[in-house]
Design an enzyme around this catalytic site. Structure first.
Site, mmCIF file in Angstrom:
data_model
loop_
_atom_site.group_PDB
_atom_site.id
_atom_site.type_symbol
_atom_site.label_atom_id
_atom_site.label_comp_id
_atom_site.label_asym_id
_atom_site.label_seq_id
_atom_site.Cartn_x
_atom_site.Cartn_y
_atom_site.Cartn_z
ATOM 1 N N ARG A 12 0.934 -1.178 -0.107
ATOM 2 C CA ARG A 12 0.155 0.106 -0.013
ATOM 3 C C ARG A 12 0.899 1.267 0.091
ATOM 4 N NH1 ARG A 12 -1.640 -0.633 6.543
ATOM 5 N NH2 ARG A 12 0.007 0.857 7.347
ATOM 6 N N ASN A 88 11.737 0.710 1.500
ATOM 7 C CA ASN A 88 10.479 1.635 1.872
ATOM 8 C C ASN A 88 9.746 1.346 3.076
ATOM 9 O OD1 ASN A 88 8.094 3.534 1.046
ATOM 10 N ND2 ASN A 88 7.147 1.252 1.239
ATOM 11 N N SER A 140 13.023 10.089 5.984
ATOM 12 C CA SER A 140 12.025 11.224 6.134
ATOM 13 C C SER A 140 12.644 12.625 6.617
ATOM 14 C CB SER A 140 11.282 10.846 7.540
ATOM 15 O OG SER A 140 10.400 11.696 7.740
ATOM 16 N N TYR A 153 11.089 7.761 15.886
ATOM 17 C CA TYR A 153 10.943 7.498 14.544
ATOM 18 C C TYR A 153 12.201 8.457 13.803
ATOM 19 C CZ TYR A 153 8.840 8.057 9.956
ATOM 20 O OH TYR A 153 8.530 8.299 8.593
ATOM 21 N N LYS A 157 15.159 7.539 11.056
ATOM 22 C CA LYS A 157 15.414 8.282 10.031
ATOM 23 C C LYS A 157 16.796 8.504 9.735
ATOM 24 C CE LYS A 157 11.513 6.408 8.151
ATOM 25 N NZ LYS A 157 11.603 5.548 6.902
HETATM 26 N N1 LIG Z 1 3.691 9.043 4.872
HETATM 27 C C1 LIG Z 1 4.422 10.087 5.116
HETATM 28 O O1 LIG Z 1 3.860 11.005 5.638
HETATM 29 C C2 LIG Z 1 5.741 9.455 4.965
HETATM 30 C C3 LIG Z 1 6.741 10.641 5.255
HETATM 31 C C4 LIG Z 1 8.089 10.317 5.640
HETATM 32 C C5 LIG Z 1 8.503 9.103 5.310
HETATM 33 N N2 LIG Z 1 7.860 8.034 5.191
HETATM 34 C C6 LIG Z 1 8.105 6.665 5.068
HETATM 35 O O2 LIG Z 1 7.786 6.271 3.732
HETATM 36 C C7 LIG Z 1 7.807 4.830 3.834
HETATM 37 C C8 LIG Z 1 6.301 4.425 3.382
HETATM 38 O O3 LIG Z 1 5.329 4.795 4.244
HETATM 39 P P1 LIG Z 1 3.726 4.823 3.971
HETATM 40 O O4 LIG Z 1 3.325 6.296 4.572
HETATM 41 O O5 LIG Z 1 3.441 4.365 2.525
HETATM 42 O O6 LIG Z 1 3.336 3.806 5.273
HETATM 43 P P2 LIG Z 1 2.097 2.672 5.287
HETATM 44 O O7 LIG Z 1 1.808 2.655 6.747
HETATM 45 O O8 LIG Z 1 1.048 3.320 4.427
HETATM 46 O O9 LIG Z 1 2.822 1.689 4.495
HETATM 47 C C9 LIG Z 1 4.067 1.010 4.992
HETATM 48 C C10 LIG Z 1 4.223 -0.403 4.481
HETATM 49 O O10 LIG Z 1 5.208 -0.730 5.120
HETATM 50 C C11 LIG Z 1 4.791 -2.313 5.362
HETATM 51 N N3 LIG Z 1 5.591 -2.688 6.697
HETATM 52 C C12 LIG Z 1 5.592 -2.138 8.025
HETATM 53 N N4 LIG Z 1 6.347 -2.988 8.617
HETATM 54 C C13 LIG Z 1 7.020 -3.944 8.015
HETATM 55 C C14 LIG Z 1 7.842 -4.912 8.233
HETATM 56 N N5 LIG Z 1 8.364 -5.161 9.563
HETATM 57 N N6 LIG Z 1 8.272 -5.651 7.141
HETATM 58 C C15 LIG Z 1 7.747 -5.416 5.789
HETATM 59 N N7 LIG Z 1 7.036 -4.649 5.612
HETATM 60 C C16 LIG Z 1 6.556 -3.887 6.759
HETATM 61 C C17 LIG Z 1 3.331 -2.069 5.914
HETATM 62 O O11 LIG Z 1 2.929 -3.425 5.952
HETATM 63 C C18 LIG Z 1 2.925 -1.265 5.031
HETATM 64 O O12 LIG Z 1 2.382 -1.978 3.728
HETATM 65 C C19 LIG Z 1 8.196 4.508 5.337
HETATM 66 O O13 LIG Z 1 9.465 4.260 5.443
HETATM 67 C C20 LIG Z 1 7.760 5.839 6.027
HETATM 68 O O14 LIG Z 1 8.530 6.034 7.202
HETATM 69 C C21 LIG Z 1 6.362 8.448 4.995
#
Ligand SMILES: NC(=O)c1ccc[n+]([C@@H]2O[C@H](COP(=O)([O-])OP(=O)(O)OC[C@H]3O[C@@H](n4cnc5c(N)ncnc54)[C@H](O)[C@@H]3O)[C@@H](O)[C@H]2O)c1
Length: 248
Positions: A12, A88, A140, A153, A157
């Site tokens: 996702r 990711n 991040s 967190y 990062k």
């Molecule tokens: N959404 C934001 O605002 C944002 C901002 C900065 C960085 N990020 C980073 O971007 C990346 C993706 O985030 P997102 O917003 O799509 O989050 P999300 O929670 O929608 O998706 C994260 C995905 O990672 C998977 N995941 C979690 N733990 C796991 C594990 N132990 N092994 C395998 N898969 C695992 C989850 O099942 C999920 O499908 C992350 O690293 C997050 O820290 C997100």
């Protein structure tokens, strides 16, 4: 020859957008996520195949090093090598540092830091043997400046940014680049949970230079840049992709 990219946490959110974006750009794509996300992974697989590319699926928890090594080996065998790794997968469970449980600290370190390292360690021998490779770590802007309730967190990062810089120096002689992307606020499940309210969304939209928050697709172009030939002389860098809410 068609290149193969691996995207972790691709059931996702940003991971799915990256998997589909890489497929549309001509890569075969291997996607991984937790076993509990098998349905989402199947949807991502269908989107990759709809883009006309081969898809490989592995359910693996990135915090389980042995499982990561085994899954990456299966992907290498099936695809004939891994050209691009996009780390990711990540978690964010907000808490003030003084209230943070040991279990939550460990979980964030295990997934967000050890998970990234384990995936890199698993693919680097193959990349070194082929004298080519691209690693893109999703960090991040929190890793550049911590915010309240995200200290743990942010620490993970910041660690990812540092791992990126060091791995770039350790692997560059074999034609491998390692870069990081620092997303701002992206409206995924994680992003929305983090903001918590429509009011907070409106506040950050106002703060952003571009007057909007991010969509998962906003991360695709920068990842394609780091994955491709145009960035061959760029390594060890961390790029903010945040619509102009943070400038350092
Ligand atoms: N959404 C934001 O605002 C944002 C901002 C900065 C960085 N990020 C980073 O971007 C990346 C993706 O985030 P997102 O917003 O799509 O989050 P999300 O929670 O929608 O998706 C994260 C995905 O990672 C998977 N995941 C979690 N733990 C796991 C594990 N132990 N092994 C395998 N898969 C695992 C989850 O099942 C999920 O499908 C992350 O690293 C997050 O820290 C997100």
């Amino acid at each position: 020859m068609t290149k193969t990219a691996v995207v972790t946490g691709a059931a996702r959110g940003i991971g799915r957008a990256l998997a589909v974006g890489l497929a549309e750009a001509g890569y075969d794509v291997a996607v991984t996520d937790l076993a509990a996300q098998a349905d989402g992974l199947a949807e991502t697989r269908a989107l990759i195949e709809a883009a006309g590319r081969r898809a490989f699926v592995e359910t693996v928890d990135v915090s389980d090093r042995a499982a990561v090594v085994a899954a990456m080996a299966r992907i290498e065998d099936a695809a004939g090598g891994i050209d691009v790794l996009v780390n990711n997968a990540g978690i964010l469970k907000p808490a003030r540092l003084e209230d943070l449980s040991e279990a939550d600290w460990d979980a964030h370190m295990d997934v967000n830091v050890k998970g990234v390292l384990s995936c890199c360690q698993a693919v680097l021998p193959g990349m070194r043997a082929r004298k080519a490779g691209r690693i893109v770590n999703i960090a991040s802007i929190a890793g550049r400046q911590g915010v309240p309730t995200q200290g743990h967190y942010a620490a993970t990062k910041a660690a990812v940014i540092t791992l990126t810089r060091v791995l770039a120096q350790e692997a560059g002689m074999d034609g491998i680049t390692v870069n990081a992307i620092c997303p701002g606020i992206i409206l995924t499940e994680m992003g929305k949970n983090n903001l918590g309210s429509d009011e907070a969304i409106r506040h950050w939209e106002e703060v952003a230079a571009l007057k909007r928050l991010g969509a998962p697709e906003d991360i695709v172009g920068p990842v394609l840049f780091f994955a491709g030939e145009q960035s061959a002389f760029v390594t060890g860098q961390a790029l903010n992709v945040c619509g102009g809410i943070y400038f350092h």
